[in-house]
Design a protein around this motif. Structure first.
Motif, PDB file in Angstrom:
ATOM      1  N   ARG A  23      42.906  36.744  32.605  1.00 54.48           N
ATOM      2  CA  ARG A  23      42.961  37.436  31.316  1.00 54.48           C
ATOM      3  C   ARG A  23      43.950  38.590  31.351  1.00 54.48           C
ATOM      4  NH1 ARG A  23      36.722  37.898  29.051  1.00 54.48           N
ATOM      5  NH2 ARG A  23      36.238  35.652  29.073  1.00 54.48           N
ATOM      6  N   VAL A  24      44.066  39.249  32.496  1.00 50.82           N
ATOM      7  CA  VAL A  24      45.053  40.324  32.632  1.00 50.82           C
ATOM      8  C   VAL A  24      46.455  39.770  32.420  1.00 50.82           C
ATOM      9  CG1 VAL A  24      46.065  42.012  34.219  1.00 50.82           C
ATOM     10  CG2 VAL A  24      43.588  41.666  34.182  1.00 50.82           C
ATOM     11  N   ASN A  25      46.758  38.671  33.101  1.00 48.91           N
ATOM     12  CA  ASN A  25      48.074  38.052  32.944  1.00 48.91           C
ATOM     13  C   ASN A  25      48.309  37.582  31.511  1.00 48.91           C
ATOM     14  OD1 ASN A  25      49.092  38.351  35.572  1.00 48.91           O
ATOM     15  ND2 ASN A  25      47.984  36.539  36.290  1.00 48.91           N
ATOM     16  N   ASP A  26      47.289  36.923  30.940  1.00 46.70           N
ATOM     17  CA  ASP A  26      47.450  36.367  29.592  1.00 46.70           C
ATOM     18  C   ASP A  26      47.583  37.456  28.538  1.00 46.70           C
ATOM     19  OD1 ASP A  26      47.292  33.890  30.695  1.00 46.70           O
ATOM     20  OD2 ASP A  26      45.211  33.517  30.126  1.00 46.70           O
ATOM     21  N   ARG A  27      46.805  38.538  28.694  1.00 42.75           N
ATOM     22  CA  ARG A  27      46.804  39.581  27.664  1.00 42.75           C
ATOM     23  C   ARG A  27      47.951  40.576  27.824  1.00 42.75           C
ATOM     24  NH1 ARG A  27      41.934  44.010  26.478  1.00 42.75           N
ATOM     25  NH2 ARG A  27      43.020  45.126  24.787  1.00 42.75           N
ATOM     26  N   PHE A  28      48.249  40.930  29.077  1.00 42.62           N
ATOM     27  CA  PHE A  28      49.200  42.017  29.288  1.00 42.62           C
ATOM     28  C   PHE A  28      50.533  41.573  29.892  1.00 42.62           C
ATOM     29  CE2 PHE A  28      44.931  43.963  29.610  1.00 42.62           C
ATOM     30  CZ  PHE A  28      45.044  44.932  28.613  1.00 42.62           C
ATOM     31  N   SER A  29      50.647  40.377  30.402  1.00 43.98           N
ATOM     32  CA  SER A  29      51.857  39.798  31.000  1.00 43.98           C
ATOM     33  C   SER A  29      51.708  39.706  32.511  1.00 43.98           C
ATOM     34  CB  SER A  29      53.132  40.597  30.684  1.00 43.98           C
ATOM     35  OG  SER A  29      53.261  41.744  31.530  1.00 43.98           O
ATOM     36  N   HIS A  30      52.511  38.824  33.106  1.00 43.62           N
ATOM     37  CA  HIS A  30      52.484  38.638  34.554  1.00 43.62           C
ATOM     38  C   HIS A  30      53.049  39.867  35.264  1.00 43.62           C
ATOM     39  CE1 HIS A  30      51.162  34.442  34.904  1.00 43.62           C
ATOM     40  NE2 HIS A  30      51.756  34.263  33.744  1.00 43.62           N
ATOM     41  N   GLN A  31      53.958  40.593  34.610  1.00 45.07           N
ATOM     42  CA  GLN A  31      54.486  41.808  35.230  1.00 45.07           C
ATOM     43  C   GLN A  31      53.371  42.839  35.435  1.00 45.07           C
ATOM     44  OE1 GLN A  31      55.935  40.216  32.716  1.00 45.07           O
ATOM     45  NE2 GLN A  31      57.862  39.542  33.629  1.00 45.07           N
ATOM     46  N   VAL A  32      52.521  42.996  34.431  1.00 44.15           N
ATOM     47  CA  VAL A  32      51.383  43.897  34.579  1.00 44.15           C
ATOM     48  C   VAL A  32      50.440  43.371  35.663  1.00 44.15           C
ATOM     49  CG1 VAL A  32      49.319  44.806  33.431  1.00 44.15           C
ATOM     50  CG2 VAL A  32      51.515  44.815  32.239  1.00 44.15           C
ATOM     51  N   GLY A  33      50.234  42.053  35.681  1.00 43.34           N
ATOM     52  CA  GLY A  33      49.399  41.461  36.716  1.00 43.34           C
ATOM     53  C   GLY A  33      49.917  41.774  38.114  1.00 43.34           C
ATOM     54  N   ASP A  34      51.253  41.715  38.281  1.00 37.83           N
ATOM     55  CA  ASP A  34      51.838  42.052  39.584  1.00 37.83           C
ATOM     56  C   ASP A  34      51.579  43.515  39.937  1.00 37.83           C
ATOM     57  OD1 ASP A  34      52.756  39.516  39.892  1.00 37.83           O
ATOM     58  OD2 ASP A  34      54.849  39.951  39.415  1.00 37.83           O
ATOM     59  N   GLN A  35      51.676  44.409  38.945  1.00 37.77           N
ATOM     60  CA  GLN A  35      51.405  45.822  39.208  1.00 37.77           C
ATOM     61  C   GLN A  35      49.946  46.032  39.628  1.00 37.77           C
ATOM     62  OE1 GLN A  35      53.519  47.172  35.299  1.00 37.77           O
ATOM     63  NE2 GLN A  35      53.530  48.953  36.638  1.00 37.77           N
ATOM     64  N   VAL A  36      49.044  45.297  39.001  1.00 37.25           N
ATOM     65  CA  VAL A  36      47.630  45.390  39.374  1.00 37.25           C
ATOM     66  C   VAL A  36      47.454  44.981  40.841  1.00 37.25           C
ATOM     67  CG1 VAL A  36      45.339  44.385  38.994  1.00 37.25           C
ATOM     68  CG2 VAL A  36      46.741  45.080  37.038  1.00 37.25           C
ATOM     69  N   LEU A  37      48.076  43.873  41.227  1.00 34.80           N
ATOM     70  CA  LEU A  37      47.964  43.415  42.612  1.00 34.80           C
ATOM     71  C   LEU A  37      48.512  44.458  43.582  1.00 34.80           C
ATOM     72  CD1 LEU A  37      49.091  39.713  42.127  1.00 34.80           C
ATOM     73  CD2 LEU A  37      46.770  40.498  42.586  1.00 34.80           C
ATOM     74  N   GLN A  38      49.622  45.092  43.222  1.00 33.63           N
ATOM     75  CA  GLN A  38      50.210  46.113  44.089  1.00 33.63           C
ATOM     76  C   GLN A  38      49.296  47.330  44.206  1.00 33.63           C
ATOM     77  OE1 GLN A  38      53.891  46.415  41.925  1.00 33.63           O
ATOM     78  NE2 GLN A  38      55.001  45.097  43.355  1.00 33.63           N
ATOM     79  N   CYS A  39      48.672  47.728  43.091  1.00 32.13           N
ATOM     80  CA  CYS A  39      47.747  48.863  43.130  1.00 32.13           C
ATOM     81  C   CYS A  39      46.516  48.549  43.985  1.00 32.13           C
ATOM     82  CB  CYS A  39      47.314  49.246  41.713  1.00 32.13           C
ATOM     83  SG  CYS A  39      48.622  50.028  40.731  1.00 32.13           S
ATOM     84  N   ILE A  40      45.981  47.345  43.850  1.00 30.24           N
ATOM     85  CA  ILE A  40      44.836  46.947  44.666  1.00 30.24           C
ATOM     86  C   ILE A  40      45.215  47.017  46.151  1.00 30.24           C
ATOM     87  CG2 ILE A  40      43.301  45.045  45.287  1.00 30.24           C
ATOM     88  CD1 ILE A  40      42.567  46.168  42.614  1.00 30.24           C
ATOM     89  N   ALA A  41      46.419  46.534  46.477  1.00 31.89           N
ATOM     90  CA  ALA A  41      46.869  46.568  47.873  1.00 31.89           C
ATOM     91  C   ALA A  41      46.926  48.000  48.391  1.00 31.89           C
ATOM     92  CB  ALA A  41      48.237  45.893  48.005  1.00 31.89           C
TER      93      ALA A  41
END
Length: 539
Positions: free
Chosen positions: A429-447
């Motif tokens: 839903r993050v990717n679908d709603r906000f874009s894959h670029q935002v999804g990548d930022q989320v993954l980087q923050c989690i890391a």
């Protein structure tokens, strides 16, 4: 085939290899293989490592054309190692593109991306030219098979731009066709997840850029035998668009064109799979359920036999949709279960195959005079090979290399290893709603959150997608559980709105303790089950 080899003047190895590549461009994979095997035998007899590498790569591309993907993968990996030993950066980069492609087809997407990234890194050390475009093309293929469509599109676009700037328009047909194919796969996935036919305008716009019948030719330098399949792929792209637009007569014409190429090259299973896919789509559009189910079933069976994992997955998803459309919900769910079981078996097989490859590579290095020179550059390449490029964490391969030692040492010392599996809740839903670029930022923050909460001796890694793993090197159950809770709270309390208004992210954590006789696969599987149990309880 022996007569073909004997007819060549002098049996010169370079001439034989050039003839083999020419036969490959013409679509004659059988002759290519015979010629390459002849050179390979001579190279080994002469102990000519560079010639052996070139012959192996040519043989791999011949095997790839006749859908012997596993054999092509093994040969191209060996070729890449030998090119590396003799310092041929160009040859190694090219071999890694074949390694990447075959890994993609075999369903080992992470290794496909890693191989393509290594190839791109090496080709960047060479003068600007087709090598970098080839690397970008297969990086795009790897990303597309891993459903990272934005990154795939970017890689294909880069490859096309490089080639067109150099006037190599025929060569640009390959990444362009792959870009169109990736768009069709993206639309297919979007239709599966939303239940609605998506907008086809971008696909149409991409398809109108070239006409492969006019722009491509067998002499193009980087097509590597792809000219044959390019014509069938063009028919598929046209047919899929026509079918999805409801223009079924036009789609039928396209599928017959695809079938004509299949008849000319029956040994190329990829062509047959494309034809079956299009026929299944047309049958579905006509609500000819019997034919639609027969086509998808045959597609799955052939894809399994050829070990073409992207088409296996597509076949199961298509079958699930067709069954659901008829109200057969249980059978539809069974298709998804079958797909999940196959994906799990692929992960286990990938781990076993890596052991064989590493053993062979070590043997080659031990017996080669240039071992000392290879050690100078190995650290840079090792980092690229074992590091997740997006988050900087260890990747699955690195985790599966280090964690078994942590497990055995912990059990021997009476301090059992603790492992936690972390999954981002509703990440799609993050990717679908906000874009894959935002999804990548989320993954980087989690890391970054994981890194900030772990201690010396702990190991964080990104396994795949939005799935992370933590191995606690020196901790008891209470310590490990407290670290997990602090990580969970840190993710929940993070200022996600600073990335995108309305963004909220939470994680689920599964926790497991090693037991006597455990393997790392068994331990992580228990943590995985615990994580899904937590998701169900929360839901």
């Amino acid at each position: 085939m022996e007569n073909i080899v004997q007819e060549l003047p002098g049996g010169d190895s370079d001439a034989l290899l050039e003839e083999a590549r020419a036969r490959l461009r013409e679509g004659d994979a059988v002759a290519c293989q015979a010629l390459a095997k002849s050179v390979l035998g001579a190279a080994r007899a002469q102990q000519d490592v560079h010639l052996e590498a070139r012959a192996l790569l040519c043989l791999a591309n011949g095997d790839r054309m006749v859908s012997h993907f596993r054999r092509a993968n093994e040969s191209s990996q060996r070729a890449a190692t030998l090119f590396q030993l003799v310092g041929d950066v160009s040859g190694e980069s090219e071999a890694l593109t074949t390694v990447s492609y075959t890994f993609s087809v075999l369903g080992r997407n992470e290794e496909a991306v890693e191989s393509a990234l290594l190839s791109r890194h090496l080709s960047g050390l060479l003068p600007a030219g087709p090598a970098l475009a080839l690397s970008c093309n297969y990086l795009g293929v790897a990303y597309a098979h891993g459903c990272s469509f934005d990154r795939a599109d970017e890689a294909f676009t880069t490859a096309i731009q490089i080639l067109e700037r150099q006037g190599l328009h025929s060569d640009a047909v390959l990444p362009w066709l792959n870009q169109c194919h990736a768009e069709v796969f993206r639309l297919f996935c979007q239709r599966y997840y939303t239940g609605q036919l998506p907008d086809l305008e971008r696909l149409h716009a991409l398809r109108t850029v070239h006409n492969p019948q006019q722009d491509a030719n067998p002499s193009a330098r980087i097509l590597q035998g792809a000219y044959v399949i390019s014509q069938a792929l063009w028919a598929l792209l046209s047919g899929i668009e026509n079918c999805w637009r409801g223009q079924l007569e036009e789609a039928q014409t396209d599928v017959e064109m695809c079938a004509a190429w299949v008849a000319r090259h029956p040994w190329n299973h990829s062509l047959t799979l494309l034809e079956l896919w299009l026929r299944a789509e047309i049958a579905w559009a006509r609500k000819d359920w019997i034919s639609a189910e027969q086509r998808t079933r045959k597609m799955i069976e052939m894809a399994v036999e050829a070990e073409h994992e992207p088409m296996v997955a597509l076949g199961h998803l298509l079958a699930s949709q067709i069954l659901a459309e008829q109200g057969h919900d249980k059978q539809s769910g069974d298709e998804l279960k079958a797909l999940r079981l196959r994906e799990q078996s692929l992960h286990v097989e990938a781990l076993k195959s890596r052991e064989k490859v590493v053993a062979w590579q070590l043997k080659v290095r031990k017996n080669h005079e240039d071992l000392q020179r290879m050690e100078v550059t190995s650290k840079t390449l090792e980092k690229l090979s074992f590091e997740d490029p997006l988050t900087g964490l260890a990747n699955r391969r690195r985790f599966m290399e280090i964690a078994p030692d942590m497990l055995s040492q912990g059990l021997a010392l009476g301090r059992p290893l603790f492992v936690a599996l972390i999954d981002i809740d509703q990440f799609k839903r993050v990717n679908d709603r906000f874009s894959h670029q935002v999804g990548d930022q989320v993954l980087q923050c989690i890391a970054q959150i994981l890194k900030s909460h772990l201690r010396e001796g702990d190991m964080p890694a990104r396994l795949a997608g939005d799935e992370f793993v933590l191995a606690f090197g020196h901790a008891d159950a209470l310590d490990a559980a407290q670290v997990c809770e602090r990580i969970r709270a840190a993710v929940k309390d993070f200022d996600w709105a600073s990335i995108q208004n309305g963004l909220q992210v939470t994680i689920s954590v599964g926790f497991a303790q090693a037991q006597a006789g455990d393997s790392i696969e068994r331990l992580t599987h228990r943590a995985d089950l615990a994580m899904y149990s937590e998701k169900q309880d929360a839901g």
